[in-house]
Enzyme design. Structure first.
Site, mmCIF file in Angstrom:
data_model
loop_
_atom_site.group_PDB
_atom_site.id
_atom_site.type_symbol
_atom_site.label_atom_id
_atom_site.label_comp_id
_atom_site.label_asym_id
_atom_site.label_seq_id
_atom_site.Cartn_x
_atom_site.Cartn_y
_atom_site.Cartn_z
ATOM 1 N N THR A 289 0.843 -1.207 0.000
ATOM 2 C CA THR A 289 0.000 0.000 0.000
ATOM 3 C C THR A 289 0.875 1.254 0.000
ATOM 4 O O THR A 289 2.093 1.168 0.111
ATOM 5 C CB THR A 289 -0.886 0.034 1.266
ATOM 6 O OG1 THR A 289 -0.039 0.107 2.428
ATOM 7 C CG2 THR A 289 -1.749 -1.214 1.353
ATOM 8 N N ASP A 290 0.226 2.403 -0.150
ATOM 9 C CA ASP A 290 0.963 3.661 -0.085
ATOM 10 C C ASP A 290 0.225 4.641 0.821
ATOM 11 O O ASP A 290 -0.817 4.307 1.384
ATOM 12 C CB ASP A 290 1.187 4.233 -1.497
ATOM 13 C CG ASP A 290 -0.119 4.581 -2.193
ATOM 14 O OD1 ASP A 290 -1.028 5.144 -1.548
ATOM 15 O OD2 ASP A 290 -0.243 4.305 -3.402
ATOM 16 N N ALA A 291 0.747 5.853 0.940
ATOM 17 C CA ALA A 291 0.206 6.829 1.884
ATOM 18 C C ALA A 291 -1.229 7.243 1.573
ATOM 19 O O ALA A 291 -1.908 7.819 2.428
ATOM 20 C CB ALA A 291 1.109 8.063 1.963
ATOM 21 N N ALA A 292 -1.704 6.950 0.358
ATOM 22 C CA ALA A 292 -3.104 7.222 0.052
ATOM 23 C C ALA A 292 -4.000 6.163 0.714
ATOM 24 O O ALA A 292 -5.221 6.254 0.667
ATOM 25 C CB ALA A 292 -3.336 7.269 -1.453
#
Lengths: 138, 138, 138, 138
Positions: A13-16
């Protein structure tokens, strides 16, 4: 048809807050490696001592629903078009509920490891792709 | 048009010796982040305090020549189709010699961060995409 | 001393909103590759046609302040202990303000590419490490 | 004690032909997520709706034997030191033969999600760590 089961890890996953799009391709490749292993083609061995490799020349994907850390998914692989030196794999990314959350396609070309030239799909691979997939346990 | 310069790092490659295909999408996204920053849209700030996000709903790529550790590349971004709530970015991956080694496309949809519903492309973003890109230094 | 400049990309972060810890090691390795290139040792060429490789046998890191998407960092490399067949690199992760946000250490051992046995650090590499780093532009 | 089973994927390796060192940390974190899930702590839910998070403030690893594409490994987790607001996890990376190929350590600190200040380890987590791990099936 073959189904690979996995779950979304934090680093996917990423920061979004959701699966980073390029990692859907990575997960599809994990499914491909496991599928090929089940067909009797171990990618590690092919790279170390095989005579051909199967690089990806085209890939595309649709992202239809968000995936979050811990979500369990099944990746269902179908064989698409088989050509003289190429084959296409189609992947459906499914939640445990059966909901499709994404789709991936990869097109692979067989090339000679030394000359890096296209070769005809090795017969043993073609057979495995066209028949083996049918009889594999999910 | 905007060009992002980078080089292939060891972790971008795999045991087959070349760029791992999914990492071409990752590199294109690096170019997109840098491009958007130059347009005045910092992805980090958009995620932390913006009202909308721009998830990718479709991506595709062609891989036409191998890339190895240390290879320097330029990623040239063009604006593709702009719709009511979506836009398309096209990326050419080029060696320093100008040779094209790959191509990527990403389709982004503007959604409201709270409702997760599609919204019209914010005017400021649309303007930046349609005019700003022209005047940016490479 | 050598400083590598980069910024935190979306895929470096995770759903907790910050740099994923393992990616601090990845960024340090990016700095190492660039540093070695500046010293005249291209990792890609070493892998393809060199006689030795420099695998990492130990790594550690401290994480002292959070890093977010778009944050610009400098990674400052110092040479640590140099042994008969090994050397240590120390990396400080700094914000543009000079604030240290993290630290990494990697210990490398020189091994013969064929036999996979430890070898004495090649003289040319040792010299480059011990003197070259001093005279490099930041 | 808890064991997480996985295999080395192509994207875990690099052009030098083996597991990229930073990915050993990534695999250890996959094991940690699975372990915590088994203890009743789902990282995804903690990030979305929990009151505290458990960032890593220190990590180290030794790399004692090479890992290649397709190699199957077990990651055995032990609880290390438990402090007032921190705990340490120790991971042994094992081949199916039982051979240890690597070791990882991660130190986690409990912080309040709003204030980002250190807090005492929540009692429920402490109990789970100190007793739950014992009774988990491998």
């Amino acid at each position: 048809m073959y189904i690979y089961h996995t779950s979304i890890k934090l680093h996917d996953t990423d920061a979004a807050g959701l699966l980073f799009f390029a990692n859907q391709f990575k997960l599809a490749h994990d499914a491909y490696e496991t599928f090929f292993n089940a067909l009797g083609f171990n990618l590690g061995k092919m790279i170390q001592s095989g005579t051909f490799v199967l690089p990806i020349v085209h890939a595309d994907a649709d992202f239809t629903a968000p995936l979050f850390v811990g979500d369990r998914v099944g990746i269902r692989i179908h064989l698409g078009k088989v050509g003289r030196s190429s084959f296409t794999l189609l992947y459906d990314i499914l939640r445990e509920t059966g909901e499709t959350v994404g789709r991936v396609k990869t097109v692979h070309v067989a090339i000679d490891k030394q000359t890096r030239e296209k070769i005809e799909l090795p017969e043993r691979l073609k057979m495995a792709l066209m028949t083996g997939g049918e009889s594999l346990p999910e």
